[in-house]
Design a protein around this motif. Structure first.
Motif, PDB file in Angstrom:
ATOM      1  N   SER A  47       0.854  -1.191   0.000  1.00  0.00           N
ATOM      2  CA  SER A  47       0.000   0.000   0.000  1.00  0.00           C
ATOM      3  C   SER A  47       0.889   1.239   0.000  1.00  0.00           C
ATOM      4  CB  SER A  47      -0.900  -0.026   1.239  1.00  0.00           C
ATOM      5  OG  SER A  47      -1.585   1.201   1.382  1.00  0.00           O
ATOM      6  N   PRO A  76      -3.263  -0.595  -3.861  1.00  0.00           N
ATOM      7  CA  PRO A  76      -3.961   0.345  -2.980  1.00  0.00           C
ATOM      8  C   PRO A  76      -3.084   1.585  -2.735  1.00  0.00           C
ATOM      9  CG  PRO A  76      -4.073  -1.884  -2.107  1.00  0.00           C
ATOM     10  CD  PRO A  76      -3.073  -1.898  -3.234  1.00  0.00           C
ATOM     11  N   MET A  93      -1.596   2.705  10.777  1.00  0.00           N
ATOM     12  CA  MET A  93      -2.911   2.129  11.120  1.00  0.00           C
ATOM     13  C   MET A  93      -3.321   1.068  10.095  1.00  0.00           C
ATOM     14  SD  MET A  93      -5.227   5.243  12.649  1.00  0.00           S
ATOM     15  CE  MET A  93      -4.856   6.482  11.442  1.00  0.00           C
ATOM     16  N   GLN A  94      -2.949   1.271   8.830  1.00  0.00           N
ATOM     17  CA  GLN A  94      -3.248   0.246   7.821  1.00  0.00           C
ATOM     18  C   GLN A  94      -2.569  -1.074   8.200  1.00  0.00           C
ATOM     19  OE1 GLN A  94      -2.272   1.593   3.864  1.00  0.00           O
ATOM     20  NE2 GLN A  94      -3.773   3.252   3.900  1.00  0.00           N
ATOM     21  N   GLN A  96      -1.556  -1.872  11.395  1.00  0.00           N
ATOM     22  CA  GLN A  96      -2.106  -2.350  12.674  1.00  0.00           C
ATOM     23  C   GLN A  96      -3.497  -2.953  12.529  1.00  0.00           C
ATOM     24  OE1 GLN A  96      -1.622   1.362  14.745  1.00  0.00           O
ATOM     25  NE2 GLN A  96       0.151   0.617  15.876  1.00  0.00           N
ATOM     26  N   SER A  97      -4.227  -2.516  11.509  1.00  0.00           N
ATOM     27  CA  SER A  97      -5.566  -3.074  11.322  1.00  0.00           C
ATOM     28  C   SER A  97      -5.497  -4.441  10.643  1.00  0.00           C
ATOM     29  CB  SER A  97      -6.424  -2.118  10.502  1.00  0.00           C
ATOM     30  OG  SER A  97      -5.899  -1.987   9.207  1.00  0.00           O
ATOM     31  N   LEU A  99      -4.471  -5.065   7.567  1.00  0.00           N
ATOM     32  CA  LEU A  99      -4.653  -5.042   6.114  1.00  0.00           C
ATOM     33  C   LEU A  99      -3.376  -5.391   5.369  1.00  0.00           C
ATOM     34  CD1 LEU A  99      -6.762  -1.857   5.210  1.00  0.00           C
ATOM     35  CD2 LEU A  99      -7.431  -4.243   4.925  1.00  0.00           C
ATOM     36  N   PHE A 100      -2.256  -4.818   5.830  1.00  0.00           N
ATOM     37  CA  PHE A 100      -1.004  -4.953   5.080  1.00  0.00           C
ATOM     38  C   PHE A 100       0.167  -5.214   6.023  1.00  0.00           C
ATOM     39  CE2 PHE A 100      -3.490  -1.530   2.864  1.00  0.00           C
ATOM     40  CZ  PHE A 100      -3.927  -2.317   1.810  1.00  0.00           C
TER      41      PHE A 100
END
Lengths: 383, 377
Positions: A47, A76, A93-94, A96-97, A99-100
């Motif tokens: 990303s 992305p 945050m991407q 930590q969530s 996603l990546f």
């Protein structure tokens, strides 16, 4: 989940770069970061985040022009209209969530393309209440400096000392554009422009690109045995209304620092760091931000500055890179550059400006006039 | 979600606050309950303010809070909710507010003039293109490759403008519009005619996202869950790719479907809110969302499958064509409609069949970006 910085790409700061387009500048910074992390963006980066504002870029929708030169086509990718630390936070945050695992964050300045910089800043003022007053918007810096000095007890001489520290410090930074042998007395003798703000109290614009590669803990270990950890981050906004905001304290820094320190588990910020890169687009801002970030107690800042406590070799090295005053002001990329410099210091790769035994550092940013928005990032090496 | 209209009396800040207050009231919350704010808006030049996210931050309740503006062109309407999702999913925020705003009417004489500045300055801008012009190329390519008739595309405009009759914010609802009306409307750039296009508009919309813990704590009766998010950008060089199929959307959909554990979107998705700034875009996006095969969307529309009472209701809100197109604020007709439908609060727009899963997308930049959200009741 922990997030680390595993790739750093910085282009040299230059007053102008006529031989580069903004695309080439971004490409230059990105390839340096990818080489530093030893990865192939088309395979390894999942990303991409760019921090940009349309009016700085001269486009209607700058997000269109981001992917190719970053290796981000068919991936992305998004733009954050914010400061580099805000972009860094979105990337983190991407990760930590869940996603990546690997995210690249980019920001750049091609300020030399701006023919009408003050007019663009004017355009950011409230169109009904403030913009009609016209004038070079740095008058807001002058007004704030006046309010801040009155409230803090710091003086214009102290601000001149910041100028001297950062401009001379920049002589040791090979990528800085405005390094100079300059004394506080000389800075104080520069002509007042927006009294009490003098000519040399203001950082000059520069072109540069910055790219950082972030990775999840699992991936970071594959890139490096001893990665730089992003231990905390925060950002905040005071009132956008000039009439309603706090003019003496950097409230946005207080909000951002409180969030970042909470995340990093820091309770005594004045003792937590060996190195700090602190927003100094105007000289007084360095002092104001040091206090708002809890890095120096109000009333002690000027004393510590005089004692050399903020120099490389002092208790807390502040802006060993030379800051914006010494390197050049690169708009929203400034925040990302500050994070990059702290990361280089923690890696021990800062050459002749290296801060001895730097283990923990902090970066403090501000989006510049006329905003009341800024971020704080806490970095560290070791466990 | 505010009324979509030419709203000369309100400033961007006021539009933001109107939507913010509506969302807070609907969730029975106050700004003190909000941990972080995300905002979205299309080019600054519409509102005529540099760093407009900073300018209207207090209108979004962003006073002394972390607030971030994300921007992916027209894709922002479905992208800022994704950014708010990662604020919550990462653990940074327990409750996040998203506010999207657009005020296109301040552009004089027409918002289209802003689009003169979205082109490559060397390769494209000297040709003096505008959006209708390039979308006409894309529409033409799509029609040519799949041999789709203009009448079948016009059916989308008719369906959506009729659906919008039941939407309280709608700007261009028309209960009596026919395919002939669309085909007889003024030709702007063949094959695009006036009624193929959604109207420029002013408005704002707001959403509140909460973590599972917060949903329990607040005793939310009808939560609707984000089960998949995706986004993807293609190369800037739009002249280098075949415009008949939005491959970047297919990529973004696959990212979202994987997260939502959807392997057969045609069967597992009950309804859709594809981005429909032009009528052909609904069809284009249904194909990109993998809800039907390439070139099949027009057939589904002709057969009534995409009507509100059909098997795959599509744009039950009335979409951009019917409700209006204040670019980023269309979040209200996209993600907002998914929420209202899945929580059974869509009133006269409610899809009659039982629904569990919905998908929406937005589309932006230079025909190169899409954002996708899958939601479940």
């Amino acid at each position: 989940m922990r997030v680390a910085i595993v790739g750093i790409g910085l282009t040299p700061f230059r007053p102008s770069t006529p031989e580069f387009s903004w695309k080439e500048l971004m490409y230059d910074a990105a390839t340096r970061a990818y080489a530093d992390a030893d990865l192939d963006p088309r395979r390894d980066v999942q990303s991409f985040v760019t921090c940009a504002e349309d009016y700085w870029e001269g486009f209607g929708i700058f997000d269109e022009f981001v992917p190719d030169q970053l290796g981000a086509a068919m991936r992305p990718t998004c733009t954050v209209c914010g400061d580099g630390i805000q972009g860094l936070a979105q990337g983190a945050m991407q990760i930590q969530s869940g996603l990546f695992d690997v995210v690249a964050v980019e920001s750049h300045s091609k300020a030399s393309d701006l023919l009408t910089y003050p007019h663009i800043v004017q355009h950011a003022l409230d169109p009904i209440l403030n913009k009609p007053l016209r004038g070079h918007p740095n008058y807001l810096g002058g007004l704030e400096m006046d309010a801040y000095l009155r409230a803090s007890g710091n003086t214009a001489r102290d601000c001149a000392a910041v100028v001297a520290k950062n401009r001379t410090g920049a002589l040791k930074n090979p990528i800085a554009a405005y390094g100079a042998k300059l004394t506080a007395e000389e800075a104080e003798r520069s002509p007042p422009q927006f009294d009490p703000l003098r000519t040399l109290d203001q950082a000059a614009l520069a072109d540069a690109g910055v790219v950082l590669v972030l990775a999840s803990e699992r991936k970071a270990r594959q890139f490096s045995a001893n990665p730089v950890w992003l231990r905390g981050f925060g950002w905040g906004t005071d009132s956008p209304n000039l009439e309603a905001r706090d003019w003496t304290t950097a409230k946005y820094t207080e909000i951002a620092a409180a969030a970042a320190y909470r995340m990093a588990g820091i309770t005594k910020p004045e003792k937590a760091f060996q190195v700090a890169e602190v927003e100094d687009r105007f000289s007084y801002k360095e002092l104001q931000h040091l206090e708002a970030a809890g890095l120096s107690k109000k009333g002690e800042t000027a004393k510590r500055l005089k004692k050399g406590d903020f120099a490389v070799g002092g208790g807390l090295a502040v802006n060993p890179s030379g800051g914006s005053l010494g390197c050049g002001y690169i708009l929203d990329a400034s925040g990302l550059h500050r994070v990059a410099e702290v990361a280089l210091q923690l890696r021990g790769e800062a050459g002749s400006r290296q801060v001895h035994r730097a283990r923990n550092g902090v970066a403090v940013s501000w989006r510049g006039l006329p905003t009341a928005t800024g971020g704080v990032a806490v970095l560290g090496v070791g466990k | 979600m505010t009324l979509f209209r030419r709203r000369l009396k309100e400033t961007p800040k006021e539009l933001c606050w109107e939507a913010t207050r509506m969302a807070l009231d609907a969730a029975k919350l106050e700004m003190k309950d909000i941990d972080a704010v995300v905002t979205g808006s299309a080019p600054d030049a519409f509102d005529g303010v540099h760093m407009k996210g900073e300018y209207y931050a207090d209108g979004c309740g962003g006073f002394r809070k972390p607030i971030t503006r994300v921007f992916t062109g027209g894709g922002t309407g479905v992208f800022s909710p994704i950014a708010a999702w990662w604020h919550v999913a990462s653990g940074l925020a327990d409750i996040a507010l998203v506010v999207n705003e657009e005020k296109m009417s301040s552009c004089y004489p027409h918002a289209q003039s802003v689009f003169a500045h979205i082109w490559d300055p060397i390769l494209d801008r000297p040709l003096n293109p505008n959006l209708v012009w390039i979308f006409a190329m894309e529409m033409n390519r799509y029609m040519t490759v799949h041999k789709i008739k203009k009448e079948d595309i016009a059916r989308v405009a008719v369906k959506n403008k009729r659906n919008a009759v039941a939407h309280p914010a709608a700007q261009l609802a028309d209960a009596k519009i026919t395919v002939e009306d669309v085909l007889n409307s003024e030709v702007l750039a063949w094959p695009v005619q006036r009624l193929d296009i959604s109207p420029p508009s002013d408005g704002a919309s707001a959403l509140i996202l909460a973590s599972e813990d917060a949903v329990k704590r607040l005793k939310v009766e009808t939560p609707v869950w984000f089960s998949g998010v995706g986004w993807c950008i293609d190369s800037t060089m739009w002249t280098d790719r075949d415009l008949y199929f939005p491959r970047y959307l297919a990529q973004a959909s696959q990212m979202a479907y994987k997260q939502a554990k959807i392997d057969n979107p045609r069967k597992q998705i009950d309804f859709a809110e594809p981005y429909d700034p032009f009528d052909y875009k609904e069809l284009h996006h249904m194909e990109g969302l993998l809800l039907c095969g390439k070139g099949e969307a027009a057939k589904l529309t002709r057969e009534g499958v995409t009507e509100r009472d059909g098997d795959l209701p599509t744009c039950p809100s009335g979409g951009l064509l019917g409700v209006g197109n204040p670019i980023a604020a269309t979040m209200g007709t996209k993600v907002g409609e998914l929420y209202w439908q899945l929580s059974g609060q869509a009133g006269k727009r409610q899809i009659p069949k039982e629904i569990h899963t919905g998908v929406t997308n937005a589309w932006g930049d230079l025909m190169q970006f899409s954002s996708v959200v899958v939601m479940r009741a």
